[in-house]
Design a protein around this motif. Structure first.
Motif, PDB file in Angstrom:
ATOM      1  N   LEU A  29      44.948  47.883  43.866  1.00  0.00           N
ATOM      2  CA  LEU A  29      45.430  46.854  44.782  1.00  0.00           C
ATOM      3  C   LEU A  29      44.299  46.058  45.427  1.00  0.00           C
ATOM      4  CD1 LEU A  29      48.006  45.616  46.050  1.00  0.00           C
ATOM      5  CD2 LEU A  29      47.766  47.263  47.919  1.00  0.00           C
ATOM      6  N   TRP A  30      43.111  46.647  45.512  1.00  0.00           N
ATOM      7  CA  TRP A  30      41.966  45.961  46.112  1.00  0.00           C
ATOM      8  C   TRP A  30      41.677  44.628  45.434  1.00  0.00           C
ATOM      9  CZ3 TRP A  30      37.966  44.863  42.808  1.00  0.00           C
ATOM     10  CH2 TRP A  30      37.925  45.594  41.620  1.00  0.00           C
ATOM     11  N   ARG A  31      42.078  44.503  44.158  1.00  0.00           N
ATOM     12  CA  ARG A  31      41.751  43.298  43.397  1.00  0.00           C
ATOM     13  C   ARG A  31      42.356  42.035  44.015  1.00  0.00           C
ATOM     14  NH1 ARG A  31      40.289  45.392  38.122  1.00  0.00           N
ATOM     15  NH2 ARG A  31      40.978  47.561  37.965  1.00  0.00           N
ATOM     16  N   ILE A  32      43.482  42.170  44.699  1.00  0.00           N
ATOM     17  CA  ILE A  32      44.156  40.961  45.204  1.00  0.00           C
ATOM     18  C   ILE A  32      43.380  40.306  46.341  1.00  0.00           C
ATOM     19  CG2 ILE A  32      46.399  41.929  44.553  1.00  0.00           C
ATOM     20  CD1 ILE A  32      47.000  42.285  47.543  1.00  0.00           C
ATOM     21  N   ARG A  33      42.436  41.036  46.948  1.00  0.00           N
ATOM     22  CA  ARG A  33      41.644  40.467  48.042  1.00  0.00           C
ATOM     23  C   ARG A  33      40.151  40.482  47.733  1.00  0.00           C
ATOM     24  NH1 ARG A  33      45.449  38.493  48.679  1.00  0.00           N
ATOM     25  NH2 ARG A  33      47.123  38.824  50.172  1.00  0.00           N
ATOM     26  N   ALA A  34      39.772  40.866  46.530  1.00  0.00           N
ATOM     27  CA  ALA A  34      38.348  40.991  46.204  1.00  0.00           C
ATOM     28  C   ALA A  34      37.761  39.643  45.819  1.00  0.00           C
ATOM     29  CB  ALA A  34      38.155  41.988  45.067  1.00  0.00           C
ATOM     30  N   PRO A  35      36.541  39.324  46.281  1.00  0.00           N
ATOM     31  CA  PRO A  35      35.867  38.092  45.843  1.00  0.00           C
ATOM     32  C   PRO A  35      35.666  38.105  44.332  1.00  0.00           C
ATOM     33  CG  PRO A  35      34.730  39.098  47.713  1.00  0.00           C
ATOM     34  CD  PRO A  35      35.735  40.101  47.232  1.00  0.00           C
ATOM     35  N   CYS A  36      35.648  36.919  43.746  1.00  0.00           N
ATOM     36  CA  CYS A  36      35.519  36.811  42.287  1.00  0.00           C
ATOM     37  C   CYS A  36      34.097  36.464  41.858  1.00  0.00           C
ATOM     38  CB  CYS A  36      36.498  35.757  41.759  1.00  0.00           C
ATOM     39  SG  CYS A  36      38.217  36.181  42.120  1.00  0.00           S
ATOM     40  N   GLY A  37      33.441  35.548  42.584  1.00  0.00           N
ATOM     41  CA  GLY A  37      32.068  35.168  42.243  1.00  0.00           C
ATOM     42  C   GLY A  37      32.001  34.493  40.891  1.00  0.00           C
ATOM     43  N   THR A  38      31.812  35.276  39.858  1.00  0.00           N
ATOM     44  CA  THR A  38      31.853  34.744  38.493  1.00  0.00           C
ATOM     45  C   THR A  38      33.016  35.396  37.762  1.00  0.00           C
ATOM     46  OG1 THR A  38      30.347  36.448  37.682  1.00  0.00           O
ATOM     47  CG2 THR A  38      29.371  34.355  38.408  1.00  0.00           C
ATOM     48  N   CYS A  39      33.579  34.641  36.834  1.00  0.00           N
ATOM     49  CA  CYS A  39      34.709  35.144  36.058  1.00  0.00           C
ATOM     50  C   CYS A  39      34.514  34.718  34.618  1.00  0.00           C
ATOM     51  CB  CYS A  39      36.022  34.593  36.626  1.00  0.00           C
ATOM     52  SG  CYS A  39      37.476  35.129  35.712  1.00  0.00           S
ATOM     53  N   GLU A  40      34.388  35.686  33.723  1.00  0.00           N
ATOM     54  CA  GLU A  40      34.165  35.428  32.294  1.00  0.00           C
ATOM     55  C   GLU A  40      32.988  34.464  32.086  1.00  0.00           C
ATOM     56  OE1 GLU A  40      35.947  37.443  30.557  1.00  0.00           O
ATOM     57  OE2 GLU A  40      37.160  37.962  32.298  1.00  0.00           O
ATOM     58  N   GLY A  41      31.965  34.573  32.949  1.00  0.00           N
ATOM     59  CA  GLY A  41      30.768  33.755  32.802  1.00  0.00           C
ATOM     60  C   GLY A  41      30.791  32.442  33.552  1.00  0.00           C
ATOM     61  N   PHE A  42      31.904  32.124  34.243  1.00  0.00           N
ATOM     62  CA  PHE A  42      32.008  30.868  34.984  1.00  0.00           C
ATOM     63  C   PHE A  42      31.916  31.138  36.483  1.00  0.00           C
ATOM     64  CE2 PHE A  42      34.466  30.351  31.059  1.00  0.00           C
ATOM     65  CZ  PHE A  42      33.818  29.254  30.504  1.00  0.00           C
ATOM     66  N   ASP A  43      31.261  30.239  37.187  1.00  0.00           N
ATOM     67  CA  ASP A  43      31.085  30.366  38.633  1.00  0.00           C
ATOM     68  C   ASP A  43      32.350  29.873  39.332  1.00  0.00           C
ATOM     69  OD1 ASP A  43      30.376  30.320  41.281  1.00  0.00           O
ATOM     70  OD2 ASP A  43      28.415  29.399  40.955  1.00  0.00           O
ATOM     71  N   VAL A  44      33.073  30.778  39.978  1.00  0.00           N
ATOM     72  CA  VAL A  44      34.304  30.395  40.684  1.00  0.00           C
ATOM     73  C   VAL A  44      34.173  30.666  42.184  1.00  0.00           C
ATOM     74  CG1 VAL A  44      35.822  30.691  38.700  1.00  0.00           C
ATOM     75  CG2 VAL A  44      35.352  32.658  40.160  1.00  0.00           C
ATOM     76  N   THR A  45      32.929  30.647  42.692  1.00  0.00           N
ATOM     77  CA  THR A  45      32.732  30.901  44.122  1.00  0.00           C
ATOM     78  C   THR A  45      33.451  29.911  45.023  1.00  0.00           C
ATOM     79  OG1 THR A  45      30.596  29.749  43.937  1.00  0.00           O
ATOM     80  CG2 THR A  45      30.570  32.167  43.905  1.00  0.00           C
ATOM     81  N   PRO A  46      33.677  28.634  44.631  1.00  0.00           N
ATOM     82  CA  PRO A  46      34.470  27.764  45.514  1.00  0.00           C
ATOM     83  C   PRO A  46      35.856  28.330  45.821  1.00  0.00           C
ATOM     84  CG  PRO A  46      33.306  26.427  43.916  1.00  0.00           C
ATOM     85  CD  PRO A  46      33.095  27.862  43.510  1.00  0.00           C
ATOM     86  N   MET A  47      36.424  29.084  44.859  1.00  0.00           N
ATOM     87  CA  MET A  47      37.708  29.724  45.101  1.00  0.00           C
ATOM     88  C   MET A  47      37.560  30.795  46.167  1.00  0.00           C
ATOM     89  SD  MET A  47      40.897  29.825  44.373  1.00  0.00           S
ATOM     90  CE  MET A  47      42.089  30.941  45.106  1.00  0.00           C
ATOM     91  N   ASP A  48      36.492  31.604  46.080  1.00  0.00           N
ATOM     92  CA  ASP A  48      36.244  32.628  47.091  1.00  0.00           C
ATOM     93  C   ASP A  48      36.067  31.999  48.474  1.00  0.00           C
ATOM     94  OD1 ASP A  48      36.339  34.673  45.254  1.00  0.00           O
ATOM     95  OD2 ASP A  48      34.178  34.681  44.902  1.00  0.00           O
ATOM     96  N   GLU A  49      35.318  30.899  48.518  1.00  0.00           N
ATOM     97  CA  GLU A  49      35.069  30.236  49.798  1.00  0.00           C
ATOM     98  C   GLU A  49      36.367  29.696  50.388  1.00  0.00           C
ATOM     99  OE1 GLU A  49      32.261  27.326  48.593  1.00  0.00           O
ATOM    100  OE2 GLU A  49      30.642  28.774  48.261  1.00  0.00           O
TER     101      GLU A  49
END
Length: 686
Positions: free
Chosen positions: A525-545
């Protein structure tokens, strides 16, 4: 722009005027979305990537430029995969404005802004042409429009429109195909979520109203983590059936349709429930498959991927029917453009007329009970052990001259009190519909001595209860407006409003409640609130922000309601009662606080705090809405199925070794004027 919104406070019952920004709903939608869960779903992402690479390669092999249409792009992840795989250009459609803004930031951060165009529209509003949103039609269609029921987010109308207006004939599609599977089962557990069962009380058999037994029930799907329903909880009556497939590379129809699967019953029993899930074939050959099958279908269940954005579906047949081993059966699924429903027949009964009837017989509640009682509430009312606790508690406090008042929504407590011999019984109901449902129960059992009142506690007068005083005030407590465990403290406010109508020595049942906590490590369940940072090699930090800004916007440090029986976790501390609410006294005027610490007794990764209420009916009878058994030696927890527990997620998990001498330090404050509990946690060395 700020506005004031009137909202009913679920704990105090008062109407609160809350100042809110016009952006509030957007922020909350983002903060509570499943984007983190999807981005952490490596199996989903990898299968999409494989399918996209294969589709791009097939188009390139034909000597064509690869033009992508990505409907429901979300973070833009699939569009970036397509360009990485060699696509020439991508039109990425996202209807949710804040999400479209996030996608724009993400594609820019990854250097794709010149070849990905974000279109902030519903796909059915997208136009093609020199002055349109798209300069040309696409030859590869990528979508992620699915929910647990496959079509519940409007996938079929979106595909239908896309094939008519936005993509070329013969286009490639990722996913290429979806297939829906179903299995007919008998399950006392699952069926208890759909129908009221008879109840034994003091030798009397309380039966459900005939209208409830005949009712097809609620039309909405029951979506759950079926992996957490043990195979011991149901008996398969037939094989897993392939119900229908949809080829997304060809024109799709959203028209009303039905599909049947014939089979021979492999065992006898009561046909009650249909378990269902679906697979996605990412390529035409079916060699790249993303399946929603529950873990117990795997030879190695622990290898099953976990996801919360797509789960499994439980459908309840309109009526249960007996089947015998070896009997020929036909399971029919019907669907419109947004939902599915099932029916069961013998092959000999299948005629054009029966098919027409099946198509037009989408489940619709006619008894009102399925509109008043949610599926977990049905399960709670059918919980024999829980019922025995309330009956035992009532038997211990009732006298022949007792005047009882029940304060709970759609509760059977007034019926129990009457059967147990109370002189007069009244029940307060919050709505006409819930009152009518309990009246049906009274009529079905020829009970005349219970009077139901449709009013709030603060409206009740002595004349309403025959000029007498209340000797027993009782509650489960259950209220349909409750989300978090402590929202049921609304009973305390009701008790306070009724103080002037009660005898000086009146019995309050439950007499008190305690708030409990335990620090936990979640399996998934922790995954639903965990930061992503990079996903499959792509930078998705704007989503985390953006998610973090949303969490900070208003409800930043609050607990969330989750049915923890669906989400395994390990206790890293003992459980502890950290606040007590004395219902024999009125709600206090001043805040009530509790501070302390709870040592870690196991090593692990602490993701947060699980919170729940226990209700003390009498001095020796309690009912838990959280843990329902002792924590195992390994820290495994068993949770009540019919109430949601509270989960307070930490911003970052805390790592704790087996020999670490540390504790969770906590601080709780109950604000009576707000009906809210503020909480804070930290780690401290012992």
């Amino acid at each position: 722009m700020k506005t004031f919104c009137g909202r009913a406070n679920p704990t105090t019952g008062a109407l609160d005027w809350v100042e809110e920004s016009e952006e509030y709903d957007f922020h909350q939608e983002i903060a509570r979305s499943c984007y983190a869960d999807m981005l952490h779903d490596h199996d989903r992402n990898e299968k999409y990537y494989q399918g996209i690479r294969a589709a791009v390669a097939r188009v390139k092999a034909r000597g064509e430029k690869v033009i992508i249409l990505d409907i429901g792009t979300g973070t833009g992840l699939l569009s970036m995969m397509a360009l990485t795989a060699g696509a020439d250009f991508c039109y990425a459609v996202e209807v949710f404005k804040p999400m479209a803004k996030a996608a724009q930031c993400i594609v820019e951060k990854n250097g794709f802004s010149d070849r990905i165009k974000i279109i902030n529209k519903h796909s059915t509003d997208v136009t093609v042409g020199p002055d349109g949103d798209m300069q040309m039609k696409a030859n590869v269609l990528i979508t992620e429009l699915f929910d647990t029921e496959l079509i519940g987010e409007g996938a079929l109308p979106s595909y239908e429109h896309a094939h008519q207006n936005l993509v070329k004939e013969g286009c490639e599609a990722v996913p290429h195909r979806a297939t829906v599977y179903a299995q007919l089962v008998e399950s006392e557990l699952l069926w208890s979520w759909a129908q009221m069962q008879p109840v034994e009380v003091k030798g009397a058999r309380l039966v459900p109203p005939p209208a409830v037994g005949r009712c097809a029930g609620a039309h909405s799907v029951c979506d759950i983590q079926l992996s957490q329903v043990s195979p011991n909880s149901f008996t398969p009556l037939g094989p897993l059936c392939t119900m229908f497939s949809v080829d997304f590379s060809k024109p799709v129809s959203s028209a009303l349709q039905s599909h049947s699967s014939q089979f021979v019953a492999q065992s006898g029993g009561r046909a009650q429930v249909v378990l269902s899930w679906w697979d996605l074939d990412m390529d035409p050959s079916g060699s790249i498959v993303c399946t929603m099958a529950p873990s117990w279908t795997y030879t190695q269940p622990k290898m099953a991927p976990w996801r919360d954005h797509w789960m499994q579906s439980v459908y309840f047949l309109p009526v249960e029917r007996g089947v015998t081993e070896g009997e020929e059966l036909s399971l029919t699924v019907c669907h419109d453009d947004y939902s599915l429903w099932y029916s069961l027949q013998s092959p000999s009964q299948q005629t054009p007329e029966s098919q027409t009837k099946a198509l037009s017989s989408r489940p619709c509640c006619t008894c009102q009970a399925h509109l008043v009682w949610t599926r977990p509430r049905f399960g709670e009312l059918n919980d024999r052990r829980r019922t025995e606790s309330y009956v035992s508690a009532l038997r211990s406090v009732l006298r022949e001259d007792s005047l009882c008042l029940s304060v709970s929504d759609g509760s059977l407590l007034p019926v129990f009190a009457h059967i147990l011999g109370a002189k007069k019984v009244f029940g307060l109901e919050n709505s006409r519909m819930s009152k009518q449902v309990i009246e049906q129960v009274l009529e079905a059992n020829s009970i005349k001595g219970v009077e139901l009142l449709e009013m709030r506690p603060d409206q009740l007068t002595r004349n309403d209860i025959g000029g007498e005083q209340i000797s027993v005030l009782m509650a489960e407590p259950y209220f349909g407006t409750s989300l978090l465990p402590w929202h049921s403290l609304y009973f305390w406010y009701c008790r306070t409003a009724l103080a002037g109508l009660m005898q000086p020595n009146a019995t309050i049942l439950p007499s008190s409640a305690t708030l409990h906590m335990v620090a936990v490590e979640f399996q998934d369940l922790w995954r639903i609130r965990a930061p992503c940072g990079t996903c499959e090699g792509f930078d998705v930090t704007p989503m985390d922000e953006m998610v973090q800004q949303s969490l900070d916007f208003r409800e930043s440090r609050e607990a969330e309601p989750h049915p923890l029986w669906e989400y395994p976790c390990r206790a890293l501390t003992q459980s502890k009662a950290i606040m007590t609410f004395d219902f024999t006294q009125c709600v206090p005027q001043e805040p009530v606080s509790s501070q302390g610490s709870l040592p870690f007794i196991r090593g692990g990764r602490c993701h947060g705090i699980a919170l729940w209420m226990e209700y003390h009916l009498t001095h020796d009878i309690s009912v838990s809405a959280g843990l329902i058994g002792p924590i195992s030696e390994q820290g495994d927890c068993e949770w009540a199925r019919h109430r949601k527990q509270g989960v307070y997620f930490f911003r970052q998990p805390w790592e704790c070794s087996d020999d670490a001498r540390v504790a969770v330090s906590y601080s709780f404050t109950f604000e009576p004027s707000l009906g809210d509990i503020k909480m804070d946690f930290s780690i401290k060395a012992l």
